[in-house]
Design a protein around this motif. Structure first.
Motif, PDB file in Angstrom:
ATOM      1  N   PHE A 263       0.821  -1.217   0.000  1.00 27.01           N
ATOM      2  CA  PHE A 263       0.000   0.000   0.000  1.00 27.01           C
ATOM      3  C   PHE A 263       0.852   1.262   0.000  1.00 27.01           C
ATOM      4  O   PHE A 263       0.561   2.230  -0.692  1.00 27.01           O
ATOM      5  CB  PHE A 263      -0.941  -0.014   1.203  1.00 27.01           C
ATOM      6  CG  PHE A 263      -2.007   1.054   1.143  1.00 27.01           C
ATOM      7  CD1 PHE A 263      -2.971   1.023   0.154  1.00 27.01           C
ATOM      8  CD2 PHE A 263      -2.054   2.065   2.088  1.00 27.01           C
ATOM      9  CE1 PHE A 263      -3.965   1.994   0.101  1.00 27.01           C
ATOM     10  CE2 PHE A 263      -3.040   3.037   2.048  1.00 27.01           C
ATOM     11  CZ  PHE A 263      -3.997   2.998   1.049  1.00 27.01           C
ATOM     12  N   SER A 264       1.910   1.260   0.787  1.00 24.36           N
ATOM     13  CA  SER A 264       2.828   2.407   0.852  1.00 24.36           C
ATOM     14  C   SER A 264       4.147   1.950   1.463  1.00 24.36           C
ATOM     15  O   SER A 264       4.171   1.033   2.295  1.00 24.36           O
ATOM     16  CB  SER A 264       2.234   3.535   1.698  1.00 24.36           C
ATOM     17  OG  SER A 264       3.161   4.594   1.844  1.00 24.36           O
ATOM     18  N   SER A 265       5.225   2.597   1.037  1.00 30.05           N
ATOM     19  CA  SER A 265       6.548   2.286   1.599  1.00 30.05           C
ATOM     20  C   SER A 265       7.010   3.355   2.584  1.00 30.05           C
ATOM     21  O   SER A 265       8.104   3.270   3.127  1.00 30.05           O
ATOM     22  CB  SER A 265       7.578   2.154   0.471  1.00 30.05           C
ATOM     23  OG  SER A 265       7.660   3.368  -0.271  1.00 30.05           O
ATOM     24  N   SER A 266       6.167   4.339   2.839  1.00 32.18           N
ATOM     25  CA  SER A 266       6.546   5.438   3.730  1.00 32.18           C
ATOM     26  C   SER A 266       6.584   4.980   5.192  1.00 32.18           C
ATOM     27  O   SER A 266       5.647   4.315   5.654  1.00 32.18           O
ATOM     28  CB  SER A 266       5.556   6.592   3.597  1.00 32.18           C
ATOM     29  OG  SER A 266       5.770   7.563   4.602  1.00 32.18           O
ATOM     30  N   PRO A 267       7.636   5.329   5.936  1.00 28.16           N
ATOM     31  CA  PRO A 267       7.674   5.011   7.376  1.00 28.16           C
ATOM     32  C   PRO A 267       6.506   5.615   8.131  1.00 28.16           C
ATOM     33  O   PRO A 267       6.028   5.037   9.117  1.00 28.16           O
ATOM     34  CB  PRO A 267       9.008   5.603   7.832  1.00 28.16           C
ATOM     35  CG  PRO A 267       9.842   5.682   6.596  1.00 28.16           C
ATOM     36  CD  PRO A 267       8.881   5.971   5.485  1.00 28.16           C
ATOM     37  N   LEU A 268       6.042   6.782   7.686  1.00 28.10           N
ATOM     38  CA  LEU A 268       4.911   7.434   8.350  1.00 28.10           C
ATOM     39  C   LEU A 268       3.656   6.566   8.252  1.00 28.10           C
ATOM     40  O   LEU A 268       2.839   6.531   9.176  1.00 28.10           O
ATOM     41  CB  LEU A 268       4.648   8.809   7.739  1.00 28.10           C
ATOM     42  CG  LEU A 268       5.645   9.912   8.083  1.00 28.10           C
ATOM     43  CD1 LEU A 268       5.324  11.178   7.302  1.00 28.10           C
ATOM     44  CD2 LEU A 268       5.645  10.189   9.581  1.00 28.10           C
TER      45      LEU A 268
END
Length: 390
Positions: A263-268
């Motif tokens: 879905f997303s690779s962002s740490p946030l």
């Protein structure tokens, strides 16, 4: 035919009501002093607000869209504060839960006989056949509110074990709740309730003995098993036959894998989640719409992973801490409440309590009841560890 009711207040009005109520209820929390779940509930709402950070920075929502999206998750949790502020009696809550369950069960049953005329349902009919889903020879209406029914039956179960009130009345309520849950026609709910009633019965040992209660509940369980065994086997076979590789469990696995890895690779995202779409013209809303319309992937289908996708590791960690706090204080909690927590844990892989507003409202009521039960038992030095797990 289906009932089309009032759709609600204008979006802006809801926004104003929710956040004014949140400020009023959360700024002065003197009435929550000493409450076991007070801080946990407050931190849960904070985790909703923190999801706005990646929602804006990573997923392209405006600040207004981000906080609008989460308002319908904040709103049901405010029920916890309202109940505490007015110190609503547990008996009153139980009475209304039972009344709701009776109405829920009534419409689930009566609409079996009036179909194709019906008034309440939670899903649209099949576009091709024009019919609702059929399971075990019954029509499934997907009425909203099954969690209230499960909480009702567990509270009633606790009363039966403790011999609280008139037992014939308790058994009648238990039967009404069981009918409502059965006619919801959800395997996971039926399995979870039956297993937790069995576990609670086996591990409960009241001083002075409660052998007749155990015998009656055991007979009910045996009867339920004999009645359900063939029906549930047919249901499982029907589900596998009709759904094939696209079975519910397979889709849940695919959805969970996607929200964890793709879905997303962002740490946030992993820390705070993606938040909730508060509009239709932003990257987050487009992603969710694409997944549902083109891949049949839904956040609500993958249990606690769906909750993680909205509120991240922080959100999940807080819910785990709530369960740990319940487990650590089991000595002061009634069996019915403990078994409701166990039911939610059992179903968390498929139907997590934080994924929808109606589930969260039940969870808020449950946490309030936990606080009251813990407070009353501790005040009376009523340690239930002498009753459990002997």
């Amino acid at each position: 035919m289906s009932y089309k009711g009032y759709t609600g207040l204008p979006r802006g009005a809801v926004f104003v009501i929710v956040y004014i109520a949140m400020i009023v209820l959360m700024t002065n929390q003197a009435y929550l002093k000493g409450k076991m779940m007070g801080r946990m509930v407050t931190l849960t709402i904070v985790s909703f607000l923190l999801s706005c950070i990646p929602s804006v920075i990573v997923f392209g929502q405006s600040i207004y869209e981000a906080i609008t999206g989460i308002q319908m998750y904040i709103f049901p949790m405010l029920l916890y504060y309202v109940l505490h502020k007015w110190r609503i009696d547990e008996k009153v809550i139980f009475k209304y839960l039972v009344a709701f369950t009776a109405a829920f069960g009534f419409f689930e049953v009566i609409q079996q006989y009036t179909y194709p005329t019906y008034w309440f349902n939670g899903r649209e009919a099949n576009e091709i056949t024009g019919l609702l889903e059929e399971r075990m020879g019954f029509w499934r209406f997907y009425l909203f509110g099954i969690d209230y029914c499960i909480l009702s039956i567990m509270l009633c179960f606790g009363k039966i074990l403790k011999k609280e009130g008139k037992q014939s009345h308790n058994y009648l309520i238990f039967l009404v709740c069981a009918v409502a849950i059965y006619f919801f026609l959800a395997r996971k709910d039926i399995y979870a309730v039956v297993s937790c009633v069995a576990i609670g019965t086996l591990f409960y040992s009241k001083k002075g003995g409660n052998i007749w209660g155990k015998i009656i509940i055991a007979l009910l369980l045996i009867g339920a098993y004999l009645f359900l065994s063939n029906a549930m086997t047919d249901l499982n076979e029907q589900t596998q036959t009709e759904m094939g590789e696209s079975s519910e469990d397979f889709i849940r696995f695919i959805a969970a894998d996607y929200f964890i890895n793709s879905f997303s690779s962002s740490p946030l995202y992993y820390i705070f989640g993606a938040g909730v779409p508060g509009g239709t013209n932003n990257f987050l809303a487009h992603q969710i719409t694409y997944l549902t319309d083109n891949m049949s992937i839904y956040q609500d289908d993958c249990g606690f992973v769906g909750y993680f996708s909205r509120f991240g590791i922080c959100g999940i960690a807080l819910q785990v801490l709530i369960l740990i706090r319940i487990a650590r204080n089991y000595k002061y909690l009634d069996m019915g409440l403990l078994m409701f927590a166990l039911i939610q844990l059992e179903m968390s892989f498929f139907d997590f309590w934080g994924n929808t507003t109606r589930h969260l409202a039940t969870w808020a009521i449950f946490l309030y009841l936990i606080d009251r039960n813990f407070e009353n038992n501790r005040k009376n030095n009523n340690k239930n560890y002498g009753e459990y797990f002997k």
